[in-house]
Design an enzyme around this catalytic site. Structure first.
Site, mmCIF file in Angstrom:
data_model
loop_
_atom_site.group_PDB
_atom_site.id
_atom_site.type_symbol
_atom_site.label_atom_id
_atom_site.label_comp_id
_atom_site.label_asym_id
_atom_site.label_seq_id
_atom_site.Cartn_x
_atom_site.Cartn_y
_atom_site.Cartn_z
ATOM 1 N N HIS A 137 3.871 14.341 6.139
ATOM 2 C CA HIS A 137 3.772 15.769 5.837
ATOM 3 C C HIS A 137 4.270 16.497 7.075
ATOM 4 O O HIS A 137 3.892 16.133 8.188
ATOM 5 C CB HIS A 137 2.329 16.161 5.513
ATOM 6 C CG HIS A 137 2.220 17.509 4.915
ATOM 7 N ND1 HIS A 137 2.429 17.742 3.567
ATOM 8 C CD2 HIS A 137 1.959 18.708 5.475
ATOM 9 C CE1 HIS A 137 2.270 19.023 3.324
ATOM 10 N NE2 HIS A 137 1.984 19.639 4.468
ATOM 11 N N CYS B 233 -1.354 -4.071 3.604
ATOM 12 C CA CYS B 233 -2.124 -5.306 3.639
ATOM 13 C C CYS B 233 -1.157 -6.411 4.048
ATOM 14 O O CYS B 233 0.050 -6.233 4.010
ATOM 15 C CB CYS B 233 -2.777 -5.593 2.288
ATOM 16 S SG CYS B 233 -1.650 -5.842 0.926
ATOM 17 N N SER C 53 0.840 -1.208 0.000
ATOM 18 C CA SER C 53 0.000 0.000 0.000
ATOM 19 C C SER C 53 0.869 1.249 0.000
ATOM 20 O O SER C 53 1.458 1.568 -1.010
ATOM 21 C CB SER C 53 -1.040 0.031 1.115
ATOM 22 O OG SER C 53 -1.969 1.073 0.849
#
Length: 134
Positions: A69, A84, A64
């Protein structure tokens, strides 16, 4: 009983040394090392330097993604780790980031993603495992 397709950990890190989260190069190094710590599979990445402060970045994983940030002027970073497969990999990657940045406070939430029924889950998880995801 339901199964899930993935684990999503989000964390807001406060009280981070601004020098650790201001430059794109440092953020890149941090996320790439978190991928190694989690034994995850990097597909690609993109990072960006903000002016005058901060950086953002994402690593696309076979499992994934991991993203960050930063707001060094507020001593804050937000981090997502979504995988996953083996949930311990997501925890190891997130723990690496948190330990590396040594925040004074962490607000962390963990979500099960893609809740599926057991009878369908076996088929979906088998297909995903054959595709190399989980």
């Amino acid at each position: 009983m339901a199964k899930t397709l993935g684990l999503h950990i989000i964390a807001d890190l406060y009280g981070v040394n601004p020098d650790l989260i201001d430059r794109e190069e440092d953020i890149r190094h941090l996320l790439e090392n978190s991928v190694k710590a989690g034994e995850l599979t990097k597909i690609s990445s993109h990072f960006y330097q903000f002016n005058p402060h901060g950086a953002t970045g994402v690593i696309l994983l076979a499992e994934s993604h991991i993203s960050i940030h930063t707001w060094p002027e507020h001593k804050t970073a937000t981090v997502d780790v979504f995988t996953c497969g083996d949930p311990s990999k997501a925890y190891r990657a997130m723990d690496y980031i948190i330990n590396s940045l040594s925040p004074t406070h962490v607000d962390k939430k963990v979500f099960d993603r893609g809740i599926i029924e057991d009878s369908k889950g076996k088929d979906v998880l088998w297909i995903m495992s054959k595709a190399g995801c989980c």
